[in-house]
Design a protein around this motif. Structure first.
Motif, short mmCIF file in Angstrom:
data_model
loop_
_atom_site.label_atom_id
_atom_site.label_comp_id
_atom_site.label_asym_id
_atom_site.label_seq_id
_atom_site.Cartn_x
_atom_site.Cartn_y
_atom_site.Cartn_z
N LYS A 1 86.07 70.60 -36.30
CA LYS A 1 85.70 69.30 -36.88
C LYS A 1 84.42 68.75 -36.27
O LYS A 1 83.56 68.20 -36.96
CB LYS A 1 86.85 68.30 -36.70
N ASP B 1 97.72 78.09 -41.99
CA ASP B 1 97.63 77.96 -40.55
C ASP B 1 96.16 77.82 -40.18
O ASP B 1 95.45 78.81 -40.04
CB ASP B 1 98.25 79.18 -39.89
N ALA C 1 97.29 71.47 -44.15
CA ALA C 1 98.16 72.22 -43.24
C ALA C 1 99.23 71.31 -42.67
O ALA C 1 99.05 70.08 -42.62
CB ALA C 1 97.32 72.79 -42.09
N THR D 1 94.97 76.41 -37.43
CA THR D 1 94.74 76.45 -35.98
C THR D 1 94.41 77.86 -35.51
O THR D 1 93.42 78.09 -34.84
CB THR D 1 95.97 75.94 -35.22
N GLU E 1 91.53 65.82 -43.72
CA GLU E 1 92.74 66.54 -43.32
C GLU E 1 93.94 65.95 -44.07
O GLU E 1 94.06 64.73 -44.17
CB GLU E 1 92.99 66.39 -41.82
N THR E 2 94.81 66.82 -44.51
CA THR E 2 96.01 66.35 -45.20
C THR E 2 97.08 67.42 -45.08
O THR E 2 96.80 68.55 -44.71
CB THR E 2 95.73 66.06 -46.69
N ASN E 3 98.32 67.03 -45.37
CA ASN E 3 99.36 68.06 -45.42
C ASN E 3 99.89 68.21 -46.84
O ASN E 3 100.90 68.86 -47.06
CB ASN E 3 100.50 67.75 -44.43
N TYR F 1 103.47 75.17 -49.25
CA TYR F 1 102.12 75.70 -49.40
C TYR F 1 102.07 77.00 -50.19
O TYR F 1 101.20 77.82 -49.98
CB TYR F 1 101.48 75.89 -48.02
N TYR G 1 91.16 70.23 -45.45
CA TYR G 1 91.98 71.05 -44.56
C TYR G 1 93.44 70.68 -44.80
O TYR G 1 93.87 69.57 -44.45
CB TYR G 1 91.60 70.81 -43.10
N GLU H 1 101.03 69.47 -39.68
CA GLU H 1 100.27 68.89 -38.57
C GLU H 1 100.15 69.79 -37.34
O GLU H 1 99.14 69.77 -36.63
CB GLU H 1 100.88 67.54 -38.15
N GLN I 1 97.01 72.23 -37.78
CA GLN I 1 95.81 71.72 -38.44
C GLN I 1 94.53 72.28 -37.79
O GLN I 1 94.59 72.94 -36.76
CB GLN I 1 95.80 70.18 -38.40
N ILE I 2 93.44 72.02 -38.44
CA ILE I 2 92.14 72.55 -38.00
C ILE I 2 91.80 72.01 -36.60
O ILE I 2 91.99 70.83 -36.32
CB ILE I 2 91.06 72.20 -39.04
#
Lengths: 310, 310, 310
Positions: C200, C163, C189, C165, C212-214, C249, C187, C191, C194-195
């Motif tokens: 950023k 997490d 997470a 966010t 950024e990626t999931n 995750y 990062y 969507e 996300q950060i």
């Protein structure tokens, strides 16, 4: 489990030689306190981790640590405030606290919790009560009190009274007494809360004589020690049955009259009516002396855990 | 009660000579703190036993003990966590803690609790508030602050404002002020929460002049000290009546303008609107200095209890 | 704000030179602990003011203070017990505690609370977490752990997972990493957590590369550090969506197989299933070493606040 560490997990781990050493060390601690404490644990840190409240036991351990010059960190309400509520396992909690202190004193609601903690701890763990399991330091201070009051435990007749099923102190005390010669134990309780068979089995194995009864009056006149405990209402099917039972196990002036002149009354405390206040002035009422002995036993145990016993 | 012990139970126990000694000792404690504390209470243990939360008061006592080198054990929530919930009497709790420490600081919800504790304690007891009863250490730090700010208490005009019925600090402060010469006290409150007759009777007996009024504005310009306290909503029959009353007793810039240039404003804190923040920058706003004085008074009292006053 | 005081409020206040000094001081603290602690803070008092429970963080700070010979006062439940419930402002609470101690460690539920405290405090304030804001000492111990494990931070590839966010530690850690050369941050997470763009933006300003990626699996094999955090159920629209996301995750033996031999796994702890227990025995599992490093960082920070760093 790191076998090089000295943990205090249950009463059965103590044999007669260790009890003799511990009581001698506790006796020395009385002198240390009388002299204003010492500083042998200066710089050492104890964590008190109480998942269940017990002000008395916690303060006793914290006082013991302070009397030896150590310091204390901890929580008086681990269940509500710690990361336990975030789903952390006891094992993770213990692994982390290992990095913050030198000895852990813990109380938990689950049987076996202290053993689980000791398995992963990198520092000594002292069990300050694990659910309906054990409360070894209470049993040690109980036995130490008997030793102090009579100069011996061998040969004594000891009655345990009250809720013997769920009261963990009487289990732990039985295991301690099993180390002594020619002891006779009376288990005095309503039938629905008598001493469990696994305790009796242990006493049998160790060759300790005991007798079960529900009649305190019949036994009171012949024993050296009456160890009173609380009977809890919720163990009985109805309030009437509870009151009938509880009323039979109250220690008052009349019962004291039946007791031997040199006998003593003990109680792990707190009490809630099962010893009346009129008894307090009787010199045989030893329960406050007993409570104070907890300090010396705990000082001796902490010092031993930290290899700072004399 | 063990008469050889020095307890702090109520404001009436202090006479002028003892107040003079205490304030001199507190002044010395300011020097001790400025020098980084000392170690005169090294090895001594204080128990803080708070049956009612009071972070400020508790931390003040714990800081005082630490500044003198002592250590602290205790509970910040005795009511919920201690054996009180198992039915233990306060007396039993105190008897046991006597074995763990050298001085007890206690707050309780019931009037007279500290006196009951002192009767069975084997160590000194300091009352940190007993219900609607007394809060003697607060009154002592209040009086000490007045003494520091003016160089004297004799001859001053002091207005106490707010809930004078249930606010225990104004009762205790009245008893302390009764030791001084030519003091004039104004009790300023809505009629339903005016100063109780038993306080007035005490002032009469001691020959202290006082006046009751509900008009802060009329008095503000002539007094040396305005001692503000909170008015609690639940004391009033309706929210409208509360708001009408409370609004008349707010200390703000306008009221400060009416006050004398050399007067001061005190408050036992916490405040909740009855002194506006704009007042904080006024040099006559002495309430934070007052709070800090609590440390010195409590250091002096603890040292006295433990026979370690200079 | 008293600019002569050294506060620890947010991760952005640290530049590379200060980080180098802090990590060197923390390294020295490891030696101090190994030698049984020292007494450089004897007589100094730390107040721990936790408006939100955090046993782990609080005990870590209290241990740090004790290892340096200082003492601790505080409350583990400021929100429920303090005068906050009587309507007192945070500012008033801080002003008063300034008189009782030498440094304040506070956790609060509101973003910016530590800064508000520092504005009125007369003593240093250390932010131990302010709501969804920052947790700078956690980020410092995270970075210190990376430095210790690899001998450097420059040039490393670091994945933050979970997490991003609401997890304040990943924000603070990003700000710390922005001081290093040639760092690459992933990062990872779902969507919806996300950060945040403000993080950023900060990384952009500092010229730090990030992606950024999931897809944890895609990245796991190429990074030096996997920094795992918890994903909280309540952030997702339904339990199914949460479980779908969370399941992607989890760090288990299979994921460890994908990772480089010299990589490490970090976690601010407590964990609740997002790293399986089978991973604990892997030498790359550095999260318990990380937790223990918190002690040294906090010792160094407290000593710095009190001008007692070597």
């Amino acid at each position: 489990m790191d076998r090089s560490l000295y943990h205090v997990l249950g009463a059965k781990q103590f044999d007669r030689a260790e009890l003799d050493r511990l009581f001698a060390a506790s006796k020395e601690m009385e002198g240390v306190v009388a002299a204003g404490g010492d500083k042998r644990l200066s710089g050492r840190i104890m964590t008190t981790l109480f998942f269940e409240a017990s002000t008395r036991t916690r303060l006793s351990f914290e006082s013991a640590m302070n009397r030896l010059g150590g310091s204390v960190i901890g929580t008086e309400n681990a269940a509500q405030f710690s990361s336990a509520i975030k789903g952390e396992t006891l094992e993770d909690t213990i692994r982390i606290i290992t990095g913050y202190s030198d000895v852990i004193v813990m109380r938990h609601t689950e049987i076996g919790a202290a053993k689980r903690a000791a398995k992963v701890a990198g520092i000594p763990v002292i069990n300050a009560g694990d659910g309906a399991g054990e409360h070894p330091t209470q049993a040690l201070l109980d036995a130490y009190t008997i030793q102090k009051e009579f100069g011996r435990i061998d040969g004594l007749k000891i009655a345990m009274v009250g809720d013997l099923t769920y009261g963990r102190t009487v289990h732990s005390l039985s295991y301690i007494l099993a180390n002594y010669q020619d002891v006779m134990v009376y288990y005095i309780a309503p039938e629905n809360v008598q001493i469990p068979s696994y305790v009796k089995q242990y006493m049998d194995e160790k060759g300790i004589r005991y007798q079960e009864t529900n009649d305190l009056n019949a036994v009171a006149g012949s024993v050296d020690v009456v160890y009173q405990t609380r009977i809890q209402k919720e163990r009985f099917p109805s309030v009437e049955e509870y009151e009938k039972a509880a009323g039979k196990y109250i220690i008052d002036a009349a019962l004291m009259d039946r007791m031997r002149k040199e006998a003593i009354v003990l109680h792990p405390l707190p009490r809630a009516g099962e010893i009346t206040e009129e008894v307090d002035a009787d010199p045989r009422a030893a329960y406050f002396r007993q409570a104070h002995n907890g300090l010396y036993i705990r000082m001796a145990l902490i010092a031993k855990c930290l290899n700072m016993a004399d």
